[in-house]
Design an enzyme around this catalytic site. Structure first.
Site, PDB file in Angstrom:
ATOM      1  N   TYR A  78     -16.066  -1.721   6.959  1.00 39.99           N
ATOM      2  CA  TYR A  78     -14.620  -1.353   7.444  1.00 39.99           C
ATOM      3  C   TYR A  78     -14.272  -1.510   8.455  1.00 39.99           C
ATOM      4  O   TYR A  78     -13.329  -2.492   9.091  1.00 39.99           O
ATOM      5  CB  TYR A  78     -14.412   0.033   7.182  1.00 39.99           C
ATOM      6  CG  TYR A  78     -13.042   0.685   7.271  1.00 39.99           C
ATOM      7  CD1 TYR A  78     -13.123   1.678   8.110  1.00 39.99           C
ATOM      8  CD2 TYR A  78     -11.831   0.314   6.723  1.00 39.99           C
ATOM      9  CE1 TYR A  78     -11.604   2.292   8.382  1.00 39.99           C
ATOM     10  CE2 TYR A  78     -10.397   0.684   7.040  1.00 39.99           C
ATOM     11  CZ  TYR A  78     -10.319   1.678   7.828  1.00 39.99           C
ATOM     12  OH  TYR A  78      -9.270   2.340   8.210  1.00 39.99           O
ATOM     13  N   LYS A 108     -11.620  -4.385  10.549  1.00 36.75           N
ATOM     14  CA  LYS A 108     -10.575  -3.856  11.452  1.00 36.75           C
ATOM     15  C   LYS A 108     -10.473  -4.636  12.852  1.00 36.75           C
ATOM     16  O   LYS A 108      -9.768  -4.955  13.333  1.00 36.75           O
ATOM     17  CB  LYS A 108     -10.682  -2.334  11.529  1.00 36.75           C
ATOM     18  CG  LYS A 108     -10.009  -1.617  10.166  1.00 36.75           C
ATOM     19  CD  LYS A 108      -8.573  -2.027  10.077  1.00 36.75           C
ATOM     20  CE  LYS A 108      -8.067  -1.556   8.603  1.00 36.75           C
ATOM     21  NZ  LYS A 108      -6.855  -2.204   8.323  1.00 36.75           N
ATOM     22  N   ILE A 144      -2.712  -8.216  -2.713  1.00 37.32           N
ATOM     23  CA  ILE A 144      -2.449  -9.068  -1.556  1.00 37.32           C
ATOM     24  C   ILE A 144      -3.663 -10.102  -1.440  1.00 37.32           C
ATOM     25  O   ILE A 144      -3.541 -11.111  -0.694  1.00 37.32           O
ATOM     26  CB  ILE A 144      -2.382  -8.322  -0.117  1.00 37.32           C
ATOM     27  CG1 ILE A 144      -3.699  -7.141  -0.004  1.00 37.32           C
ATOM     28  CG2 ILE A 144      -1.084  -7.490  -0.026  1.00 37.32           C
ATOM     29  CD1 ILE A 144      -3.632  -6.774   1.428  1.00 37.32           C
ATOM     30  N   GLY A 176       0.680  -1.219  -0.016  1.00 36.30           N
ATOM     31  CA  GLY A 176       0.082  -0.164  -0.086  1.00 36.30           C
ATOM     32  C   GLY A 176       0.892   1.112   0.039  1.00 36.30           C
ATOM     33  O   GLY A 176       0.594   2.244   0.588  1.00 36.30           O
ATOM     34  N   ILE A 186      -6.583  10.690   9.460  1.00 34.01           N
ATOM     35  CA  ILE A 186      -5.245  11.221   9.249  1.00 34.01           C
ATOM     36  C   ILE A 186      -5.356  12.426   8.144  1.00 34.01           C
ATOM     37  O   ILE A 186      -5.975  12.209   7.089  1.00 34.01           O
ATOM     38  CB  ILE A 186      -4.342  10.061   8.656  1.00 34.01           C
ATOM     39  CG1 ILE A 186      -4.352   8.962   9.729  1.00 34.01           C
ATOM     40  CG2 ILE A 186      -3.028  10.633   8.565  1.00 34.01           C
ATOM     41  CD1 ILE A 186      -3.595   9.344  11.217  1.00 34.01           C
ATOM     42  N   ASP A 198       2.432  -2.040  -4.232  1.00 29.76           N
ATOM     43  CA  ASP A 198       1.164  -1.439  -4.381  1.00 29.76           C
ATOM     44  C   ASP A 198       0.301  -2.333  -5.395  1.00 29.76           C
ATOM     45  O   ASP A 198       0.830  -2.725  -6.404  1.00 29.76           O
ATOM     46  CB  ASP A 198       1.099  -0.066  -4.686  1.00 29.76           C
ATOM     47  CG  ASP A 198      -0.195   0.641  -4.020  1.00 29.76           C
ATOM     48  OD1 ASP A 198      -0.131   1.043  -3.113  1.00 29.76           O
ATOM     49  OD2 ASP A 198      -1.437   0.658  -5.110  1.00 29.76           O
ATOM     50  N   GLN A 220      -2.289   7.111   0.814  1.00 30.29           N
ATOM     51  CA  GLN A 220      -1.979   8.419   1.709  1.00 30.29           C
ATOM     52  C   GLN A 220      -1.108   8.288   2.762  1.00 30.29           C
ATOM     53  O   GLN A 220       0.028   9.133   2.880  1.00 30.29           O
ATOM     54  CB  GLN A 220      -3.542   8.927   2.428  1.00 30.29           C
ATOM     55  CG  GLN A 220      -3.403  10.154   3.078  1.00 30.29           C
ATOM     56  CD  GLN A 220      -4.472  10.461   4.184  1.00 30.29           C
ATOM     57  OE1 GLN A 220      -5.046   9.405   4.645  1.00 30.29           O
ATOM     58  NE2 GLN A 220      -4.628  11.543   4.654  1.00 30.29           N
TER      59      GLN A 220
HETATM   60  C1  VAH Z   1     -11.788   6.637   6.932  1.00 31.89           C
HETATM   61  N1  VAH Z   1      -9.781   7.792   7.077  1.00 31.89           N
HETATM   62  O1  VAH Z   1     -12.255   7.590   7.063  1.00 31.89           O
HETATM   63  C2  VAH Z   1     -10.386   6.498   7.280  1.00 31.89           C
HETATM   64  C3  VAH Z   1     -10.232   6.376   8.936  1.00 31.89           C
HETATM   65  C4  VAH Z   1     -10.773   7.037  11.099  1.00 31.89           C
HETATM   66  C5  VAH Z   1     -11.277   6.669   9.795  1.00 31.89           C
HETATM   67  O2  VAH Z   1      -9.920   4.724   9.077  1.00 31.89           O
HETATM   68  O3  VAH Z   1     -12.390   5.678   6.728  1.00 31.89           O
END
Ligand code: VAH
Length: 320
Positions: free
Chosen positions: A143, A147, A55, A9, A173, A35, A13
């Site tokens: 997502y 995680k 991957i 990756g 970030i 990547d 970003q």
């Molecule tokens: C998102 N920038 O917005 C990512 C982050 C805190 C969220 O993991 O999905």
């Protein structure tokens, strides 16, 4: 200490800036950038080894590990929260099946270390608004689900196989090198570019939306500090809360207006508002501070001054 690092990756970003930092520390030839994208910028290719990788295809990962005799893998590849809600199966495939391939290869080829970011997306509506280190993890996004599962899998490999796997729950970030893609927190980057270019921005979440955020230099510092921490001192492994700031969109806009008084924000919340509403305002990162000395450097005012300086310069040069 590891000799050959594989950064997956590397065009993303965080990955693109982490690559430069890792190469400064370990030497360009010892950090292999990889990547899915097939068109790496010249400056990346000219600065050290680059490999195209998917991957989700374990063979492509094994081939690179063998070719370079990799002994440390940082996996930054992920489908983020907003795209993940549009394409949940893709998010599962990349974030879970891809990560499982990384863990399999790490065990089979005896990696010295694996590092994979987690996210504040592991938290859900039941999590207290200042998210503790140990708390309810009932995310409502694909997502976030990937995680949480990734954290549990990584911690499982630490216990079951003695594999050194580490991870940290990044907040939003903010950076000025490589644009983010598919994140709910992307507004906190776009707002700076729009302020410089157009003096106005239409935000896709409400002005009172408060989220934990971190400036890229602190993100890189946290990642490398955890990478280099003494494993024997870690009580947590794949799920460190890390915090730096917490602000609303209005507070962010007001910090920009101190530099660009005519800047104006309008608000048109979309589906990403429902995602942001499930996340905490801030995090308790005392475990990271105690176990590996985490301490952020940037607050909102310092970040805004630096962001506007760098983006303003790029705009003057016609680069954006
Ligand atoms: C998102 N920038 O917005 C990512 C982050 C805190 C969220 O993991 O999905």
């Amino acid at each position: 200490m590891f000799k050959k690092i594989l950064l997956i990756g590397a065009l993303g970003q965080i990955g693109s800036e982490l690559l430069a930092e890792l190469r400064k520390i370990y030497g360009a030839e010892n950090v292999i950038a990889a990547d899915k994208k097939t068109n790496p910028p010249e400056k990346i290719v000219n600065a050290g080894p680059f490999e195209n990788i998917d991957i989700c295809h374990k063979d492509s990962l094994v081939a690179i590990v063998k070719k370079y005799n990799i002994d440390c893998i940082l996996n930054m590849a992920a489908i983020l929260s907003a795209t993940g809600e549009q394409r949940p199966k893709l998010a599962w495939n990349v974030n879970m099946n891809g990560f499982i391939n990384v863990l399999d290869v790490a065990v089979e080829y005896k990696m010295k270390q694996v590092l994979v970011p987690s996210s504040i997306a592991v938290f859900g509506p039941e999590t207290p608004k200042n998210a503790p280190q140990e708390t309810i993890l009932k995310p409502t996004t694909m997502y976030g689900i990937t995680k949480v599962a990734g954290e549990l899998l990584g911690n499982y490999c630490v216990k079951k196989f003695g594999l050194d796997v580490r991870g940290l729950r990044f907040p939003g970030i903010i950076s000025n090198e490589t644009l983010p893609g598919g994140g709910t927190t992307d507004y906190a980057v776009a707002i700076y570019y729009e302020a410089v270019k157009n003096k106005k921005y239409t935000c896709f979440v409400k002005e009172d939306t408060r989220l934990p955020m971190m400036y890229m230099p602190d993100c890189l510092k946290a990642t490398i500090d955890l990478l280099q921490a003494d494993f024997s001192k870690l009580k947590h492994h794949c799920d460190f809360n890390v915090g730096a700031m917490s602000f609303t969109v209005k507070e962010l806009a007001d910090s920009i207006k101190k530099h660009i008084p005519e800047f104006h924000v309008t608000y048109e919340p979309d589906y990403r508002q429902q995602i942001a509403d499930t996340w905490p305002d801030s995090v308790d990162d005392s475990a990271a501070r105690q176990e590996w000395g985490w301490k952020p450097d940037f607050n909102l005012e310092a970040m805004t001054a630096d962001m506007l300086k760098v983006i303003g310069e790029k705009h003057k040069q016609g680069l954006i």
